[in-house]
Design a protein around this motif. Structure first.
Motif, short mmCIF file in Angstrom:
data_model
loop_
_atom_site.label_atom_id
_atom_site.label_comp_id
_atom_site.label_asym_id
_atom_site.label_seq_id
_atom_site.Cartn_x
_atom_site.Cartn_y
_atom_site.Cartn_z
N GLY A 195 0.82 -1.20 0.00
CA GLY A 195 0.00 0.00 0.00
C GLY A 195 0.85 1.25 0.00
O GLY A 195 1.95 1.28 -0.58
N LEU A 196 0.36 2.30 0.64
CA LEU A 196 1.04 3.58 0.61
C LEU A 196 2.44 3.50 1.20
O LEU A 196 3.37 4.16 0.70
CB LEU A 196 0.21 4.64 1.36
N THR A 197 2.63 2.70 2.26
CA THR A 197 3.96 2.58 2.87
C THR A 197 4.98 2.10 1.87
O THR A 197 6.07 2.67 1.73
CB THR A 197 3.91 1.62 4.08
N MET A 198 4.65 1.05 1.13
CA MET A 198 5.58 0.51 0.14
C MET A 198 5.77 1.49 -1.01
O MET A 198 6.89 1.66 -1.52
CB MET A 198 5.08 -0.82 -0.38
N LEU A 199 4.68 2.14 -1.43
CA LEU A 199 4.79 3.10 -2.51
C LEU A 199 5.69 4.26 -2.12
O LEU A 199 6.50 4.73 -2.93
CB LEU A 199 3.40 3.62 -2.88
N LEU A 200 5.59 4.73 -0.88
CA LEU A 200 6.46 5.83 -0.43
C LEU A 200 7.92 5.39 -0.38
O LEU A 200 8.83 6.17 -0.69
CB LEU A 200 6.00 6.32 0.95
N ARG A 201 8.17 4.14 0.01
CA ARG A 201 9.54 3.64 0.02
C ARG A 201 10.14 3.66 -1.39
O ARG A 201 11.26 4.12 -1.61
CB ARG A 201 9.58 2.21 0.57
N ARG A 202 9.37 3.15 -2.34
CA ARG A 202 9.87 3.10 -3.71
C ARG A 202 9.99 4.50 -4.30
O ARG A 202 10.92 4.78 -5.06
CB ARG A 202 8.95 2.23 -4.56
N THR A 203 9.06 5.37 -3.95
CA THR A 203 9.14 6.75 -4.43
C THR A 203 10.38 7.44 -3.87
O THR A 203 11.06 8.19 -4.58
CB THR A 203 7.88 7.53 -4.02
N ALA A 204 10.68 7.18 -2.60
CA ALA A 204 11.89 7.75 -2.00
C ALA A 204 13.13 7.25 -2.73
O ALA A 204 14.08 8.01 -2.96
CB ALA A 204 11.97 7.38 -0.51
N ALA A 205 13.13 5.97 -3.12
CA ALA A 205 14.28 5.43 -3.87
C ALA A 205 14.43 6.13 -5.22
O ALA A 205 15.54 6.44 -5.65
CB ALA A 205 14.10 3.93 -4.08
N VAL A 206 13.30 6.42 -5.87
CA VAL A 206 13.35 7.14 -7.14
C VAL A 206 13.91 8.54 -6.94
O VAL A 206 14.78 8.99 -7.70
CB VAL A 206 11.94 7.22 -7.76
N LEU A 207 13.45 9.24 -5.91
CA LEU A 207 13.92 10.61 -5.65
C LEU A 207 15.41 10.63 -5.31
O LEU A 207 16.14 11.54 -5.73
CB LEU A 207 13.11 11.24 -4.52
N VAL A 208 15.86 9.63 -4.56
CA VAL A 208 17.29 9.56 -4.20
C VAL A 208 18.15 9.41 -5.45
O VAL A 208 19.26 9.94 -5.53
CB VAL A 208 17.53 8.39 -3.22
N LEU A 209 17.62 8.71 -6.46
CA LEU A 209 18.37 8.52 -7.70
C LEU A 209 18.26 9.72 -8.63
O LEU A 209 19.23 10.09 -9.29
CB LEU A 209 17.87 7.27 -8.42
N VAL A 210 17.09 10.33 -8.71
CA VAL A 210 16.82 11.34 -9.72
C VAL A 210 17.29 12.74 -9.29
O VAL A 210 17.87 13.48 -10.10
CB VAL A 210 15.32 11.37 -10.07
N ILE A 211 17.04 13.11 -8.04
CA ILE A 211 17.34 14.48 -7.62
C ILE A 211 18.82 14.84 -7.76
O ILE A 211 19.15 15.92 -8.26
CB ILE A 211 16.83 14.73 -6.18
N ALA A 237 22.83 17.97 -10.64
CA ALA A 237 24.12 18.00 -11.35
C ALA A 237 23.98 18.65 -12.71
O ALA A 237 24.78 19.52 -13.09
CB ALA A 237 24.66 16.58 -11.49
N PHE A 238 22.96 18.28 -13.47
CA PHE A 238 22.78 18.87 -14.79
C PHE A 238 22.36 20.33 -14.71
O PHE A 238 22.70 21.13 -15.58
CB PHE A 238 21.76 18.06 -15.60
N ALA A 239 21.61 20.69 -13.66
CA ALA A 239 21.24 22.09 -13.49
C ALA A 239 22.48 22.94 -13.20
O ALA A 239 22.60 24.07 -13.68
CB ALA A 239 20.24 22.22 -12.35
N ALA A 240 23.42 22.38 -12.42
CA ALA A 240 24.65 23.10 -12.12
C ALA A 240 25.54 23.24 -13.35
O ALA A 240 26.30 24.20 -13.47
CB ALA A 240 25.40 22.40 -10.99
N LEU A 241 25.45 22.28 -14.27
CA LEU A 241 26.27 22.32 -15.48
C LEU A 241 25.71 23.27 -16.54
O LEU A 241 26.43 23.69 -17.43
CB LEU A 241 26.40 20.91 -16.09
N GLY A 242 24.42 23.58 -16.44
CA GLY A 242 23.79 24.43 -17.44
C GLY A 242 24.23 25.88 -17.32
O GLY A 242 24.83 26.29 -16.32
#
Length: 268
Positions: free
Chosen positions: A152-168, A173-178
């Motif tokens: 449910g939401l607990t698992m979805l938030l865990r996976r979403t946090a993993a996505v944010l840790v990878l993407v942000i 980095a690319f924003a700083a290079l622009g």
């Protein structure tokens, strides 16, 4: 399920009550595998016809198991636990996001008269990964994972946090290079707001559909007009940071209130 299901839940399960959500049904089934007392209660809630059918199915299953190969148990219990946090299907989407942001950075150098394309795409950066994180199409073990008590939401938030840790970090980095230096708040807050909006809308129409809809709406309403006029929209100017923070908090609170919706298969 660490506690015993109530007699009412067992009776509803035995009757095939459609009012029980899928996660509760699967949690009861997992609990029944290890609890003889609850299996006895379930047996008392079934009809003679049901017990005869169960005995017939059990005999067929035992025969198939005896005739088949020995199952491998080395990773049987490890894979679902890992996949509560991460799904291998996320990696291609994260790689695609990095490629898009890298291309946006190069375009910002080549087309300096345009507003920062990385900044325009920042709200959408985590959405493909979030959609993949909660999709039965992208998770081969989703039936096992969704049957756990933490589904449910607990698992979805865990996976979403993993996505944010990878993407942000990739986004930063690319924003700083622009060319120029993007306001960190205008990178992070819209990113979090759109992530929360995807979860909230996903509780109604499914996370995958919500992510696709929000990406299409933002591209049509903000990205395309900004590139056409060569002006940064008001939504991505420093004065908008307070509004983004409020919107993010409100959407996150509403998502928590809709937590039970993520225990239905329609949220996938």
């Amino acid at each position: 399920m660490t506690v015993h299901p109530t007699l009412n839940e067992i009776d509803r399960y035995a009757d095939g009550d459609a009012g029980l959500d899928e996660a509760t049904v699967w949690s009861i089934e997992v609990h029944l595998e290890s609890c003889a007392d609850c299996r006895a209660r379930l047996a008392g809630s079934t009809t003679a016809e049901s017990r005869a059918l169960i005995a017939e199915v059990a005999a067929a299953v035992d025969s198939a198991i005896a005739a088949g190969p020995t199952p491998r148990s080395r990773t049987l219990f490890r894979t679902p636990v890992r996949q509560r946090w991460f799904v291998a299907a996320l990696l291609p989407w994260v790689a695609m996001t990095a490629g898009v942001l890298g291309t946006a950075t190069l375009l910002s150098y080549s087309l300096s008269e345009l507003p920062s394309i990385v900044l325009l795409l920042a709200p959408l950066a985590p959405l493909p990964g979030v959609a993949a994180a909660w999709s039965r199409r992208g998770d081969p073990a989703w039936e096992l994972v969704i049957g756990t008590p933490s589904a449910g939401l607990t698992m979805l938030l865990r996976r979403t946090a993993a996505v944010l840790v990878l993407v942000i970090p990739v986004l930063a980095a690319f924003a700083a290079l622009g060319p120029g230096r993007a306001n960190p708040a205008l990178l992070l807050l819209p990113c979090l707001a759109f992530t929360a909006a995807t979860l909230l809308l996903g509780s109604l129409v499914g996370v995958r559909r919500a992510a696709i809809g929000l990406m299409a709406a933002w591209a049509a309403a903000v990205v395309a007009p900004s590139l056409a006029t060569a002006e940064l929209p008001v939504l991505l100017r420093p004065t908008a940071t307070g509004g983004w923070a409020i919107v993010t908090a409100v959407l996150a609170a509403l998502t928590v209130l809709r937590a039970n919706s993520f225990r239905r298969l329609t949220s996938f």
